[in-house]
Design a protein around this motif. Structure first.
Motif, PDB file in Angstrom:
ATOM      1  N   VAL A  67     -25.589   1.422  32.408  1.00 42.22           N
ATOM      2  CA  VAL A  67     -26.758   2.415  32.698  1.00 42.22           C
ATOM      3  C   VAL A  67     -27.672   1.444  34.465  1.00 42.22           C
ATOM      4  O   VAL A  67     -27.925   0.169  34.322  1.00 42.22           O
ATOM      5  CB  VAL A  67     -28.652   2.145  32.566  1.00 42.22           C
ATOM      6  N   ALA A  68     -26.637   1.929  35.474  1.00 42.54           N
ATOM      7  CA  ALA A  68     -26.926   0.908  36.410  1.00 42.54           C
ATOM      8  C   ALA A  68     -28.711   0.757  36.943  1.00 42.54           C
ATOM      9  O   ALA A  68     -29.056   2.186  36.850  1.00 42.54           O
ATOM     10  CB  ALA A  68     -25.856   1.442  37.563  1.00 42.54           C
ATOM     11  N   ASP A  75     -22.538   2.494  43.154  1.00 35.89           N
ATOM     12  CA  ASP A  75     -21.568   3.011  44.319  1.00 35.89           C
ATOM     13  C   ASP A  75     -20.468   2.397  44.324  1.00 35.89           C
ATOM     14  O   ASP A  75     -19.316   2.167  45.054  1.00 35.89           O
ATOM     15  CB  ASP A  75     -22.502   3.428  46.027  1.00 35.89           C
ATOM     16  N   GLN A  76     -21.082   0.705  44.294  1.00 33.34           N
ATOM     17  CA  GLN A  76     -20.012  -0.603  43.868  1.00 33.34           C
ATOM     18  C   GLN A  76     -19.397  -0.448  43.073  1.00 33.34           C
ATOM     19  O   GLN A  76     -18.590  -1.297  43.065  1.00 33.34           O
ATOM     20  CB  GLN A  76     -20.507  -1.553  44.644  1.00 33.34           C
ATOM     21  N   CYS A  77     -19.274   0.361  41.773  1.00 35.49           N
ATOM     22  CA  CYS A  77     -18.956   0.498  40.796  1.00 35.49           C
ATOM     23  C   CYS A  77     -18.458  -0.930  39.603  1.00 35.49           C
ATOM     24  O   CYS A  77     -18.599  -1.514  38.728  1.00 35.49           O
ATOM     25  CB  CYS A  77     -17.541   0.927  40.739  1.00 35.49           C
ATOM     26  N   ALA A  78     -20.156  -1.254  40.003  1.00 35.67           N
ATOM     27  CA  ALA A  78     -20.311  -3.069  39.586  1.00 35.67           C
ATOM     28  C   ALA A  78     -21.691  -2.594  37.961  1.00 35.67           C
ATOM     29  O   ALA A  78     -21.772  -1.684  37.588  1.00 35.67           O
ATOM     30  CB  ALA A  78     -21.414  -3.531  40.447  1.00 35.67           C
ATOM     31  N   THR A  79     -21.512  -3.669  37.646  1.00 34.32           N
ATOM     32  CA  THR A  79     -21.906  -3.627  35.919  1.00 34.32           C
ATOM     33  C   THR A  79     -23.772  -4.385  35.806  1.00 34.32           C
ATOM     34  O   THR A  79     -24.584  -4.532  35.223  1.00 34.32           O
ATOM     35  CB  THR A  79     -21.319  -4.590  35.060  1.00 34.32           C
ATOM     36  N   THR A  80     -24.166  -5.327  37.305  1.00 37.07           N
ATOM     37  CA  THR A  80     -25.340  -5.774  37.000  1.00 37.07           C
ATOM     38  C   THR A  80     -25.918  -5.524  38.331  1.00 37.07           C
ATOM     39  O   THR A  80     -25.860  -5.171  39.653  1.00 37.07           O
ATOM     40  CB  THR A  80     -25.001  -7.478  37.091  1.00 37.07           C
ATOM     41  N   PHE A 103     -25.029   6.368  35.747  1.00 36.87           N
ATOM     42  CA  PHE A 103     -23.917   5.319  34.325  1.00 36.87           C
ATOM     43  C   PHE A 103     -22.499   5.480  35.534  1.00 36.87           C
ATOM     44  O   PHE A 103     -22.294   5.864  35.774  1.00 36.87           O
ATOM     45  CB  PHE A 103     -24.497   7.007  33.565  1.00 36.87           C
ATOM     46  N   LEU A 104     -22.156   4.888  34.148  1.00 38.97           N
ATOM     47  CA  LEU A 104     -20.399   4.603  34.746  1.00 38.97           C
ATOM     48  C   LEU A 104     -19.951   3.945  33.261  1.00 38.97           C
ATOM     49  O   LEU A 104     -20.685   2.572  32.915  1.00 38.97           O
ATOM     50  CB  LEU A 104     -20.801   3.713  35.853  1.00 38.97           C
TER      51      LEU A 104
END
Length: 122
Positions: A67-68, A75-80, A103-104
């Motif tokens: 849950v970004a 947009d950056q497909c980051a996790t934090t 969400f990703l």
């Protein structure tokens, strides 16, 4: 006369504020939360409201749900930063307020676009 006035007030209230039941959405429908789904197409035409639920069904260990915290992370497909990372395989997010939710899947976001942005109306 008072009963008629009260009845008309109740009818007017429900005409202005119709009853809305929460909707449960299975993300990806029969395919679930998977790298094989086009989530841009899946979300097209859907309208989300406070109280609706998003159900993420997936194979634990092969996928997860991040849950970004904001659009930059999404947009950056980051996790934090994030508001949580789910790994259970059957996770439910119930929409608490209006706004945009991101969400990703950290394993497949970049390669398959396994992510969704949910805009919640009032």
């Amino acid at each position: 006369m008072a009963r008629i006035t009260a009845a008309l007030a109740v009818i007017a209230f429900f005409a202005i504020f119709p009853s809305m039941e929460a909707t449960q959405y299975i993300v990806g429908d029969d395919q679930g939360w998977s790298s094989d789904v086009d989530y841009y197409s899946w979300i097209a035409g859907k309208t989300f409201h406070v109280g609706d639920s998003l159900v993420f069904n997936y194979t634990s260990g092969e996928h997860n749900v991040v849950v970004a915290a904001n659009s930059d992370v999404y947009d950056q497909c980051a996790t934090t930063p994030n508001f949580g990372v789910w790994i259970g395989g059957s996770d439910v997010f119930t929409v608490p307020t209006t706004g945009t939710y991101y969400f990703l899947c950290e394993f497949h976001c970049e390669n398959s676009e396994q992510r969704i942005k949910v805009e919640v109306n009032s």
